[in-house]
Each structure stands twice: as structure tokens, then as C-alpha cells.
Design a protein around this motif. Structure first.
Motif, PDB file in Angstrom:
ATOM      1  N   GLN A  39      55.527  26.927  36.825  1.00  0.00           N
ATOM      2  CA  GLN A  39      56.748  26.534  37.964  1.00  0.00           C
ATOM      3  C   GLN A  39      55.908  27.553  39.046  1.00  0.00           C
ATOM      4  N   VAL A  45      60.280  25.036  42.188  1.00  0.00           N
ATOM      5  CA  VAL A  45      59.061  23.543  41.508  1.00  0.00           C
ATOM      6  C   VAL A  45      59.042  23.634  40.417  1.00  0.00           C
ATOM      7  N   ILE A  60      61.347  19.206  41.863  1.00  0.00           N
ATOM      8  CA  ILE A  60      61.626  19.884  43.420  1.00  0.00           C
ATOM      9  C   ILE A  60      62.887  20.058  43.567  1.00  0.00           C
ATOM     10  N   VAL A  77      53.743  23.101  44.767  1.00  0.00           N
ATOM     11  CA  VAL A  77      53.541  22.022  43.733  1.00  0.00           C
ATOM     12  C   VAL A  77      52.318  21.871  43.182  1.00  0.00           C
TER      13      VAL A  77
END
Length: 111
Positions: A39, A45, A60, A77
Motif C-alpha cells: 500500500q 492505494v 484506490i 499506484v
């Protein structure tokens, strides 16, 4: 060294090598089935990958979505996927490390 100075039993060595290869294949299958998470952004995310590194899901949080700042979201991401892959690599070391070392110690095997 072989106890007693004799030649190694080739059939026994082959059986050991086959068992190690079976154990390695089983461990690789377990890795492919096991999922680990990474994460970023304090959990905004989350990426889930298999132990073999296949990306399975990406979550997300809507709070991370700012239409004016997609670069930060992209960075989050990437960071989450990298964290998940690092966790997968650690899992690979735990599962495959001892097996790979064992196979590497067998004479005549290309490992």
C-alpha cells in the motif's frame, strides 16, 4: 565427502534431486496461489499481487482521486505495486530460498 570414502549412490542422488524438484514445483505453485498486499499513501492505494508477482487487484480510495493532480495518484499506484512486489519477493525467498540452495548443492544439476 562420502562416509567410508566410497562413491556416491547415483540412484539415491537422483531420487533426492527429483524430490527437491517436486518440492520446488510445489512451492512455486503455492506462491502463484498466495496473495500479498502493498500500500501507499497511508492505505489510499492498495495493490495485491501473487507470490509470483502477478498483479491481481488495485484498490484506490476515492480520497486519493484529484482530477487536478493525477501525477500524485499515479505515483501512489506505482508505490503500492512496488511495495506489493517487494512483499512477493520476500515471500519467494522464504519459500524458495532453502529449496534453491539445496538444488544448487547437487552435483551435475544446472541450478
Amino acid at each position: 565427502m562420502i562416509p567410508g570414502g566410497g562413491q556416491p549412490n547415483m540412484q539415491q542422488l537422483l531420487q533426492q534431486a527429483q524430490k527437491m524438484q517436486q518440492d520446488l514445483a510445489q512451492a512455486q505453485e503455492e506462491l502463484a496461489q498466495t496473495e500479498v498486499e502493498g500500500q501507499a499513501g497511508g492505505g489510499l492505494v492498495k495493490a495485491t499481487v501473487t507470490g509470483s508477482g502477478e498483479l491481481r487487484s488495485l484498490v484506490i480510495d476515492p480520497k486519493a482521486v484529484d482530477p487536478e493532480d493525477t501525477e500524485t495518484l499515479a505515483d501512489l499506484v506505482v508505490a503500492a505495486v512496488q511495495a506489493a512486489n517487494e512483499n512477493a519477493q520476500q515471500l519467494q525467498q522464504e519459500k524458495l530460498g532453502p529449496l534453491a540452495q539445496g538444488l544448487g548443492g547437487m552435483p551435475g544439476l544446472p541450478f
